[in-house]
Scaffold this motif. Sequence first.
Motif, PDB file in Angstrom:
ATOM      1  N   TYR A 160      67.938 -26.359  -6.706  1.00 34.67           N
ATOM      2  CA  TYR A 160      69.261 -26.395  -6.093  1.00 34.67           C
ATOM      3  C   TYR A 160      69.079 -26.470  -4.582  1.00 34.67           C
ATOM      4  CZ  TYR A 160      68.532 -21.503  -4.801  1.00 34.67           C
ATOM      5  OH  TYR A 160      68.022 -20.357  -4.258  1.00 34.67           O
ATOM      6  N   LYS A 161      70.143 -26.880  -3.884  1.00 39.73           N
ATOM      7  CA  LYS A 161      70.134 -26.890  -2.417  1.00 39.73           C
ATOM      8  C   LYS A 161      71.042 -25.805  -1.845  1.00 39.73           C
ATOM      9  CE  LYS A 161      68.824 -31.737  -1.808  1.00 39.73           C
ATOM     10  NZ  LYS A 161      69.240 -33.074  -1.283  1.00 39.73           N
ATOM     11  N   GLN A 162      72.119 -25.492  -2.566  1.00 41.43           N
ATOM     12  CA  GLN A 162      73.047 -24.450  -2.131  1.00 41.43           C
ATOM     13  C   GLN A 162      73.424 -23.602  -3.339  1.00 41.43           C
ATOM     14  OE1 GLN A 162      76.020 -26.107   1.056  1.00 41.43           O
ATOM     15  NE2 GLN A 162      75.344 -27.821  -0.191  1.00 41.43           N
ATOM     16  N   LEU A 163      73.630 -22.304  -3.082  1.00 44.46           N
ATOM     17  CA  LEU A 163      73.853 -21.362  -4.185  1.00 44.46           C
ATOM     18  C   LEU A 163      74.998 -20.415  -3.873  1.00 44.46           C
ATOM     19  CD1 LEU A 163      72.979 -20.015  -6.868  1.00 44.46           C
ATOM     20  CD2 LEU A 163      71.371 -18.634  -5.526  1.00 44.46           C
ATOM     21  N   ILE A 164      75.856 -20.218  -4.866  1.00 47.31           N
ATOM     22  CA  ILE A 164      76.875 -19.170  -4.844  1.00 47.31           C
ATOM     23  C   ILE A 164      76.433 -18.075  -5.802  1.00 47.31           C
ATOM     24  CG2 ILE A 164      79.295 -18.582  -5.279  1.00 47.31           C
ATOM     25  CD1 ILE A 164      79.924 -21.591  -4.938  1.00 47.31           C
ATOM     26  N   LEU A 165      76.360 -16.862  -5.300  1.00 46.88           N
ATOM     27  CA  LEU A 165      76.083 -15.692  -6.135  1.00 46.88           C
ATOM     28  C   LEU A 165      77.386 -14.935  -6.338  1.00 46.88           C
ATOM     29  CD1 LEU A 165      74.262 -13.492  -7.483  1.00 46.88           C
ATOM     30  CD2 LEU A 165      73.979 -12.517  -5.180  1.00 46.88           C
TER      31      LEU A 165
END
Length: 223
Positions: A134-139
């Motif tokens: 992935y390049k961007q992540l929402i937790l």
Amino acid sequence: MSESKKDWIAFGDIHQSLKFVELLPGLEEASGVIITGDLTNHSPAGTIERIWDTISSRNKNILAQLGNMDRNNVTDFLKGKGANLHCEVRELAQDIKIMGVGCSIPTPFGTPSEITEEEMTRFLEETYARLGEYKQLILVVHDSPFNTKLDVIGNGMHVGSKSVRSFIEKHQPDIVLCGHIHEASGEDNIGKSRIFNPGMASGGGYVLVSIENGKLEATLKQI
């Protein structure tokens, strides 16, 4: 909304109070809804169904997870709807992923879905291991990270999860959505991670998560 832009509306700590759903702006037009936990108060019979029906009447694309006040029947129901986020991973757009872990560390109140810090670490790391590239992540976590603006109770104590904080420090997700501590709504940072606690839903707080031209943004909002 342009075809290249996706807006997700995130909130949590519903606690069976649904009037705010009628007031949320742009809910029908949003790409989807993210719920951080505590949909119910101990999950009495028929409650999760009523909550689902109310929210899905305005937007059918829901990702949600249990909080400490929800029982396992909430997870079972969400799995049946293909909407469960607890210990699961989804792709919201190309190279942008979302992962969730619900529940909370132990509270003084003995609520239904409390776990140890060790279990929280295991849930977080096992879920992260399934993310892939992935390049961007929402937790999305229900519990707030320890020692931030978002885990302070009325007496000034920090009561959030040290495991959640350590995970954020280690992996630096771009956006973190949390809740649990109703009185500590706001925004904070841990490294490059931007962390949002919109507070109890009945207070009118939510987070607008936007993806436009491959870039992830989030803004704390108030009805």
